[in-house]
Motif scaffolding. Sequence first.
Motif, PDB file in Angstrom:
ATOM      1  N   UNK A 134      -9.269  -2.381  14.081  1.00 18.36           N
ATOM      2  CA  UNK A 134      -7.980  -2.896  13.590  1.00 18.36           C
ATOM      3  C   UNK A 134      -7.989  -2.907  12.066  1.00 18.36           C
ATOM      4  N   UNK A 135      -9.088  -3.381  11.476  1.00 21.50           N
ATOM      5  CA  UNK A 135      -9.219  -3.418  10.016  1.00 21.50           C
ATOM      6  C   UNK A 135      -9.065  -2.025   9.419  1.00 21.50           C
ATOM      7  N   UNK A 136      -9.690  -1.049  10.052  1.00 20.11           N
ATOM      8  CA  UNK A 136      -9.654   0.319   9.539  1.00 20.11           C
ATOM      9  C   UNK A 136      -8.233   0.872   9.509  1.00 20.11           C
ATOM     10  N   UNK A 137      -7.530   0.715  10.618  1.00 21.51           N
ATOM     11  CA  UNK A 137      -6.166   1.256  10.696  1.00 21.51           C
ATOM     12  C   UNK A 137      -5.221   0.464   9.789  1.00 21.51           C
ATOM     13  N   UNK A 138      -5.351  -0.862   9.790  1.00 18.99           N
ATOM     14  CA  UNK A 138      -4.478  -1.696   8.954  1.00 18.99           C
ATOM     15  C   UNK A 138      -4.685  -1.387   7.470  1.00 18.99           C
ATOM     16  N   UNK A 238     -11.423   8.210  20.191  1.00 24.49           N
ATOM     17  CA  UNK A 238     -12.099   7.262  19.315  1.00 24.49           C
ATOM     18  C   UNK A 238     -11.359   5.929  19.373  1.00 24.49           C
ATOM     19  N   UNK A 239     -12.052   4.862  19.003  1.00 28.17           N
ATOM     20  CA  UNK A 239     -11.411   3.543  18.974  1.00 28.17           C
ATOM     21  C   UNK A 239     -10.292   3.506  17.935  1.00 28.17           C
ATOM     22  N   UNK A 240     -10.508   4.205  16.827  1.00 30.33           N
ATOM     23  CA  UNK A 240      -9.486   4.256  15.781  1.00 30.33           C
ATOM     24  C   UNK A 240      -8.192   4.853  16.330  1.00 30.33           C
ATOM     25  N   UNK A 241      -8.313   5.909  17.134  1.00 32.13           N
ATOM     26  CA  UNK A 241      -7.136   6.540  17.726  1.00 32.13           C
ATOM     27  C   UNK A 241      -6.421   5.584  18.669  1.00 32.13           C
ATOM     28  N   UNK A 242      -7.181   4.844  19.468  1.00 31.41           N
ATOM     29  CA  UNK A 242      -6.583   3.881  20.390  1.00 31.41           C
ATOM     30  C   UNK A 242      -5.820   2.807  19.624  1.00 31.41           C
ATOM     31  N   UNK A 243      -6.430   2.323  18.535  1.00 30.26           N
ATOM     32  CA  UNK A 243      -5.793   1.278  17.748  1.00 30.26           C
ATOM     33  C   UNK A 243      -4.539   1.800  17.066  1.00 30.26           C
ATOM     34  N   UNK A 244      -4.607   3.025  16.532  1.00 27.83           N
ATOM     35  CA  UNK A 244      -3.441   3.611  15.875  1.00 27.83           C
ATOM     36  C   UNK A 244      -2.305   3.814  16.888  1.00 27.83           C
ATOM     37  N   UNK A 245      -2.651   4.246  18.097  1.00 27.94           N
ATOM     38  CA  UNK A 245      -1.641   4.434  19.141  1.00 27.94           C
ATOM     39  C   UNK A 245      -0.974   3.102  19.490  1.00 27.94           C
ATOM     40  N   UNK A 246      -1.769   2.021  19.499  1.00 32.19           N
ATOM     41  CA  UNK A 246      -1.217   0.698  19.791  1.00 32.19           C
ATOM     42  C   UNK A 246      -0.240   0.274  18.696  1.00 32.19           C
ATOM     43  N   UNK A 251       5.434  -0.580  17.182  1.00 30.84           N
ATOM     44  CA  UNK A 251       6.560  -0.310  16.269  1.00 30.84           C
ATOM     45  C   UNK A 251       7.747   0.271  17.051  1.00 30.84           C
ATOM     46  N   UNK A 252       7.445   1.182  17.992  1.00 30.08           N
ATOM     47  CA  UNK A 252       8.512   1.787  18.785  1.00 30.08           C
ATOM     48  C   UNK A 252       9.229   0.749  19.639  1.00 30.08           C
ATOM     49  N   UNK A 253       8.466  -0.162  20.234  1.00 28.34           N
ATOM     50  CA  UNK A 253       9.063  -1.215  21.067  1.00 28.34           C
ATOM     51  C   UNK A 253       9.952  -2.135  20.211  1.00 28.34           C
TER      52      UNK A 253
END
Length: 258
Positions: A134-138, A238-246, A251-253
Motif C-alpha cells: 500500500x505504501x509503495x503504490x500510495x 505481484x502484490x503491487x499490481x494487486x494493490x494498484x488494481x484495488x 476509484x471507479x466505484x
Amino acid sequence: MKVGLFGFGRTGRLVAEEIINDPDCTLTWVVRKSDKNNHEYASDFLGFPKNRQGYFFSMEETKDPEFFCNNPVDVIIDFSSTQGLYEYAHAADCGIHIVSAISHFEQPEIDFLKKLSEKTAVLYSANITLGINFLLVASQILQQIVPNADIEVIEEHFRQKKGVSGSALKIAEKLNLDPVQHINSIRVGGIVGKHEVVFGLPNQTIRIAHDVISRCAFGAGALFAARAIKDQKTGFFTMEELMRAAFIEKIAVNRILV
C-alpha cells in the motif's frame, strides 16, 4: 484452501501459525531442508496438538516428480530460501498455485518463476505485507500529485540486519530516487521492520509509513495473495499490481456513486 508451506524458520513458523488459525485454510504439509522429526506435524511444535496440520516432508522427498500430484494442495507459499523455488517446479505441472515471498531473488530466479507462470498462477513479492505494498503504490500516486517534492526513504530494522532493506531499494527504484542519496538506514534493537517515505513541501510534510509489529504480517499478506489469485489458471502477478488494481477499482466505484 489447502496450503503447502516451504520453509519453517523464524518467519515460516509464524506463517504456519497464521495458516493454521485461519478457519478457511488447512496447512496440509511443510517442506524443510532438514529431515529431523520428519513425518511429524508442525502443529505439534506450534502448540496445536488437537488440530494436526502441517505434515513434515524433507526437501529431498520433493525431488520425486510425482510428489506434488500425490500430495495435492491449492497453493504453495514459499518462505524458504533463494534456491527453494527449484524444488517445487513440478508443482506447476499439477496446476498448484505458487506464492513466493523470498526477499532477495536475482533475475534468473524471477525468470524461472515467470516460466512456471506459463503453467500455473504465480505471485511474487519481496515483501508480501499488505502495508508495504500500500505504501509503495500510495507513494507513487502522491509523487505524481507533487512531483517537485523532496523525497527521502527511511528504513529501520533490528540491529543484526545487514545491508540496505530490499523493500527500501524497491521504493527508491519505483520513485526514481538514487538509493545512495535518498535511503536512510537505522539499525537498533527492538524493531522488526519499518519503512517511511517522507515528502517535503514548502509549507508541509507528508509521511507515509508502515511498521511491522510481528512477522505474522507476512503470513496474512501471503494468504491475501493466495486468495487473490485462486481463480487464475496461469499468469505472473505481484502484490503491487494487486494493490494498484484495488486503488483503480475503488476509484471507479466512487465515480459511479457520485
